[in-house]
Enzyme design. Structure first.
Site, mmCIF file in Angstrom:
data_model
loop_
_atom_site.group_PDB
_atom_site.id
_atom_site.type_symbol
_atom_site.label_atom_id
_atom_site.label_comp_id
_atom_site.label_asym_id
_atom_site.label_seq_id
_atom_site.Cartn_x
_atom_site.Cartn_y
_atom_site.Cartn_z
ATOM 1 N N ARG A 18 -0.252 14.882 12.714
ATOM 2 C CA ARG A 18 0.592 14.486 11.577
ATOM 3 C C ARG A 18 0.905 15.708 10.720
ATOM 4 N NH1 ARG A 18 -1.344 8.870 9.175
ATOM 5 N NH2 ARG A 18 0.741 8.965 8.282
ATOM 6 N N CYS A 48 -5.287 12.875 12.595
ATOM 7 C CA CYS A 48 -5.765 11.512 12.487
ATOM 8 C C CYS A 48 -5.545 10.807 13.813
ATOM 9 C CB CYS A 48 -5.125 10.816 11.293
ATOM 10 S SG CYS A 48 -3.743 9.794 11.610
ATOM 11 N N LYS A 63 0.846 -1.208 0.000
ATOM 12 C CA LYS A 63 0.000 0.000 0.000
ATOM 13 C C LYS A 63 0.877 1.252 0.000
ATOM 14 C CE LYS A 63 -1.721 1.595 4.064
ATOM 15 N NZ LYS A 63 -1.448 3.004 4.392
ATOM 16 N N ASN A 64 1.867 1.274 0.898
ATOM 17 C CA ASN A 64 2.615 2.519 1.074
ATOM 18 C C ASN A 64 3.637 2.776 -0.034
ATOM 19 O OD1 ASN A 64 1.052 3.063 3.257
ATOM 20 N ND2 ASN A 64 2.589 2.513 4.798
ATOM 21 N N ASP A 78 5.082 20.024 7.943
ATOM 22 C CA ASP A 78 6.027 21.135 7.883
ATOM 23 C C ASP A 78 7.304 20.776 7.121
ATOM 24 O OD1 ASP A 78 6.234 19.409 10.243
ATOM 25 O OD2 ASP A 78 7.979 20.608 10.769
ATOM 26 N N ASP A 113 4.185 0.678 12.185
ATOM 27 C CA ASP A 113 2.978 0.072 11.601
ATOM 28 C C ASP A 113 2.762 -1.375 12.068
ATOM 29 O OD1 ASP A 113 2.526 2.423 10.289
ATOM 30 O OD2 ASP A 113 3.304 1.765 8.358
ATOM 31 N N ARG A 168 -8.986 -0.203 4.202
ATOM 32 C CA ARG A 168 -8.116 0.846 3.648
ATOM 33 C C ARG A 168 -6.749 0.277 3.300
ATOM 34 N NH1 ARG A 168 -8.077 6.468 6.559
ATOM 35 N NH2 ARG A 168 -6.664 6.617 4.795
HETATM 36 N N1 EPU Z 1 6.590 14.505 10.847
HETATM 37 C C1 EPU Z 1 6.826 15.818 11.122
HETATM 38 N N2 EPU Z 1 6.735 16.718 10.093
HETATM 39 C C2 EPU Z 1 6.438 16.354 8.823
HETATM 40 C C3 EPU Z 1 6.200 14.994 8.544
HETATM 41 C C4 EPU Z 1 6.286 14.086 9.589
HETATM 42 O O1 EPU Z 1 7.090 16.195 12.263
HETATM 43 O O2 EPU Z 1 6.397 17.225 7.933
HETATM 44 C C5 EPU Z 1 6.683 13.509 11.935
HETATM 45 C C6 EPU Z 1 5.410 12.693 12.125
HETATM 46 O O3 EPU Z 1 4.474 13.379 12.939
HETATM 47 C C7 EPU Z 1 5.937 11.422 12.739
HETATM 48 C C8 EPU Z 1 7.281 11.238 12.033
HETATM 49 O O4 EPU Z 1 7.637 12.529 11.538
HETATM 50 O O5 EPU Z 1 6.176 11.620 14.100
HETATM 51 C C9 EPU Z 1 7.259 10.248 10.880
HETATM 52 O O6 EPU Z 1 6.161 10.525 10.015
HETATM 53 P P1 EPU Z 1 6.238 10.251 8.461
HETATM 54 O O7 EPU Z 1 6.196 11.557 7.737
HETATM 55 O O8 EPU Z 1 7.376 9.350 8.153
HETATM 56 O O9 EPU Z 1 4.855 9.495 8.205
HETATM 57 P P2 EPU Z 1 4.098 9.498 6.819
HETATM 58 O O10 EPU Z 1 5.068 9.580 5.730
HETATM 59 O O11 EPU Z 1 2.990 10.463 6.862
HETATM 60 C C10 EPU Z 1 4.186 6.924 6.366
HETATM 61 C C11 EPU Z 1 3.198 5.796 6.238
HETATM 62 C C12 EPU Z 1 2.614 5.472 7.600
HETATM 63 C C13 EPU Z 1 3.759 5.105 8.547
HETATM 64 C C14 EPU Z 1 4.772 6.256 8.611
HETATM 65 C C15 EPU Z 1 5.995 5.935 9.445
HETATM 66 C C16 EPU Z 1 2.319 6.054 4.002
HETATM 67 C C17 EPU Z 1 1.168 6.340 3.131
HETATM 68 N N3 EPU Z 1 2.138 6.182 5.317
HETATM 69 O O12 EPU Z 1 3.436 8.043 6.856
HETATM 70 O O13 EPU Z 1 1.781 4.322 7.412
HETATM 71 O O14 EPU Z 1 3.252 4.854 9.836
HETATM 72 O O15 EPU Z 1 5.227 6.557 7.264
HETATM 73 O O16 EPU Z 1 6.638 4.811 8.959
HETATM 74 O O17 EPU Z 1 3.377 5.673 3.527
HETATM 75 C C18 EPU Z 1 0.012 2.853 7.848
HETATM 76 O O18 EPU Z 1 0.286 2.280 6.782
HETATM 77 O O19 EPU Z 1 -0.797 2.385 8.686
HETATM 78 C C19 EPU Z 1 0.639 4.152 8.138
HETATM 79 C C20 EPU Z 1 0.156 5.004 9.033
#
Ligand code: EPU
Length: 420
Positions: free
Chosen positions: A120, A115, A22-23, A123, A306, A398
């Site tokens: 989330r 969420c 998915k990701n 920035d 995850d 999902r």
């Molecule tokens: N964060 C920030 N600022 C940002 C972005 C992220 O502070 O601009 C923080 C987040 O709040 C968190 C950490 O950085 O504490 C990591 O977040 P990340 O950005 O890596 O998460 P994401 O890219 O939004 C993806 C997966 C998630 C998975 C996370 C961590 C997808 C579509 N989603 O989310 O998957 O938990 O990486 O590995 O790829 C799931 O599949 O159930 C899921 C939530």
């Protein structure tokens, strides 16, 4: 709305094939916006999240065809505005920002909401776009990014919780069409980031260092259409390994990349569960002697956030006291209250869960709150005495392709019924 009923105590045995990730699929489908030529993507899992992403691409002007696991996207002409109605269902919609900025030099995408797994922010994505020369405005609930031209830059994407997966994807997708060289420091190393980089490289992008903390991207003038196979879903694989650990005689997961799930198999092995790896198949052979564990979630190659909820379910029935610390999303414990309804003994202390294993869980009506929390409740139900009723299973749909059917193929007594 559907709910899932699980009659616990039926041992699992046999094998299942893991679906495409998915990701990986979500950003790769978004990346098809970077070219006017058609892209063919195989092994896209049939999930509501991939469906939402295709709806967004159609809204943006792409022609989309889907035949079983293969999706063809032809984005000959695109427009750059994705309003709230189109993007609100999925936070990962934000990953169309990078490709739209790269191709159209502007994009307006509704801001993703909060969420249940915690705050989330995006920035770091926006900081990356600004470093490439884009102006960023947040107004009326929308993010607007625009740049007469994008210019390569050195960007550090590491935040206080570590690297960002979709942030790395987004900045990489904008940088491939920027002028000059972009260096992303503190890049996410997840296999899904590498899959996207491989997809972009096949399209003609010049990317080095994918899978390391430092990526170097040499901008090119244009990209072309490609054909690509999505990597196996390591979290689905891990979820089935934990299902085997909780309720299995012997369960084999096929079409998996063992390297991608090493942190998960290592954790299960540390619990005393025998694991056998052969090429792209992993078998788990529970011996009734699983022991408690200390576990911390980390960015890849560490133990994935995850899989934290699923491990909570396993450790709830494992002898001794286990301790899990959630370092990525400190509030990601919505499953705990529901597991307690099933008889689990879990105390939360900030981002740490202290779990005292119990001999028996009991079936109960429980509520799914997010994707992985829901999976954890299903796994707990496999072991519980009596019937577990998991409602709001749209969360599961999902991100897991046919979870209930695949568990049924392994011998689980599981059925999906319409909620009254
Ligand atoms: N964060 C920030 N600022 C940002 C972005 C992220 O502070 O601009 C923080 C987040 O709040 C968190 C950490 O950085 O504490 C990591 O977040 P990340 O950005 O890596 O998460 P994401 O890219 O939004 C993806 C997966 C998630 C998975 C996370 C961590 C997808 C579509 N989603 O989310 O998957 O938990 O990486 O590995 O790829 C799931 O599949 O159930 C899921 C939530």
């Amino acid at each position: 709305m559907d709910k899932i009923l699980i009659h616990g105590g039926h041992p699992l045995s046999g094998s299942i094939k893991v679906s495409g990730s998915k990701n990986s699929s979500l950003p790769i489908l978004a990346a098809t916006l970077l070219t006017r030529e058609p892209c063919i993507v195989h092994r896209v899992p049939d999930l509501s999240d991939t469906h939402y992403m295709l709806q967004i691409l159609i809204h943006l002007g792409a022609q989309v065809e889907r035949a079983s696991g293969t999706v063809t996207v032809a984005a000959e002409n695109v427009q750059s505005v994705a309003p709230y109605d189109v993007v609100r269902k999925m936070r990962a919609s934000v990953c169309v920002l990078g490709p739209l900025l790269g191709r159209c030099k502007e994009a307006t995408v509704s801001m993703p909401g909060g969420c249940v797994i915690g705050d989330r922010p995006i920035d770091l994505h926006l900081k990356g776009f600004e470093a490439l020369g884009a102006a960023v405005r947040v107004e009326g609930g929308n993010i607007k990014v625009f740049a007469p031209k994008l210019t390569g830059a050195v960007i550090n994407l590491r935040g206080k919780f570590g690297p960002t997966v979709l942030g790395t994807d987004n900045v990489m997708m904008a940088a491939v069409l920027a002028e000059g060289t972009t260096v992303i420091e503190g890049a996410a190393q997840e296999p899904e980031v590498v899959d996207l980089a491989n997809f972009l490289t096949k399209m003609g992008a010049k990317i080095e260092g994918a899978g390391t903390r430092r990526m170097i991207i040499e901008g090119v003038r244009q990209l072309h259409g490609v054909e690509h196979d999505i990597i196996p879903d390591r979290i689905e694989a891990g979820t089935f390994l934990v299902a085997g650990a909780i309720a299995g005689k012997e369960v084999t997961i096929k079409r998996v990349n063992p390297e991608h799930v090493r942190a998960i198999t290592d954790a299960l092995a540390r619990c005393g569960l025998p694991i056998d790896v052969k090429d792209d198949a992993i078998s788990i052979l529970p011996n009734g002697d699983a022991s408690a564990l200390e576990l911390t979630t980390e960015p890849y190659p560490g133990f994935p956030t995850d899989m934290q909820a699923q491990m909570c379910a396993l450790l709830s029935t494992t002898d001794g006291i286990s301790v899990i610390t959630e370092n990525i999303f400190p509030q990601r414990y919505m499953h705990v209250a529901e597991l307690k309804r099933m008889g689990a003994h879990v105390d939360l202390e900030g981002a740490t869960a202290v779990i005292q294993g119990v001999d028996h869980l009991f079936g109960a009506p429980v509520m799914a709150s997010d994707l992985r929390a829901s999976a954890a409740l299903v796994l707990a139900g496999l072991k519980a005495d009596g019937i577990t009723e998991v409602s709001r299973v749209y969360h599961i749909d999902r991100g897991y392709e046919r979870l209930d059917e695949k568990l049924g193929e392994l011998g689980a007594q599981i059925e999906r019924v319409k909620e009254a």
